[in-house]
Design an enzyme around this catalytic site. Sequence first.
Site, PDB file in Angstrom:
ATOM      1  N   CYS A  94      -5.202 -81.484  48.690  1.00 12.81           N
ATOM      2  CA  CYS A  94      -5.019 -80.230  47.945  1.00 12.81           C
ATOM      3  C   CYS A  94      -4.673 -79.074  48.888  1.00 12.81           C
ATOM      4  O   CYS A  94      -5.504 -78.649  49.687  1.00 12.81           O
ATOM      5  CB  CYS A  94      -6.299 -79.929  47.169  1.00 12.81           C
ATOM      6  SG  CYS A  94      -6.303 -78.331  46.351  1.00 12.81           S
ATOM      7  N   CYS A 119      -6.855 -75.933  48.576  1.00 16.25           N
ATOM      8  CA  CYS A 119      -8.183 -76.172  49.145  1.00 16.25           C
ATOM      9  C   CYS A 119      -8.188 -75.835  50.629  1.00 16.25           C
ATOM     10  O   CYS A 119      -9.156 -75.267  51.146  1.00 16.25           O
ATOM     11  CB  CYS A 119      -8.618 -77.623  48.937  1.00 16.25           C
ATOM     12  SG  CYS A 119      -8.849 -78.080  47.209  1.00 16.25           S
TER      13      CYS A 119
END
Length: 151
Positions: A71, A74
């Site tokens: 991600c 993230c």
Amino acid sequence: MGNRCARTPCCRKLWSCICCISNKDEAQARSQHGPKGKVHPVTKIEKWEEKIAEANNNGMILVVYFSAPWCVPCKKIEPVFKKLASRYPSMIFVTIDVEELAEFSDEWNVEATPTIVFLKDGRQMDKLVGAETSELQKKTAAAADLLLKKP
């Protein structure tokens, strides 16, 4: 399941990263490098139970960061999360990989990464979905203020 995007391979996964929804503040995120804080990785349910018990027994807030290694957003918010962990030692900060603990993540209704949940006495008191660093800072400061106002 969230929207799909061509930018990153993350969207082929069960969870959609927030890049599918927004890529705001991306340049700002790349320039932030916070110090490593006391962030506890939770890779087993036993570790989760230990951390939630520690928070509950000591009247602390547990800040749970659901993420995935693929991600992109993230990676943007992680340094900020670590910096906040150092700034607020009265709270417990943990990370959970949504793929390692998939069923557990589902139980917490994690549908996109990153998702950050704030728990007090084992109950959700706040939640942030996405990599909005300023919003994470505001919510963390508000949770810390709540601890200070404790009778």
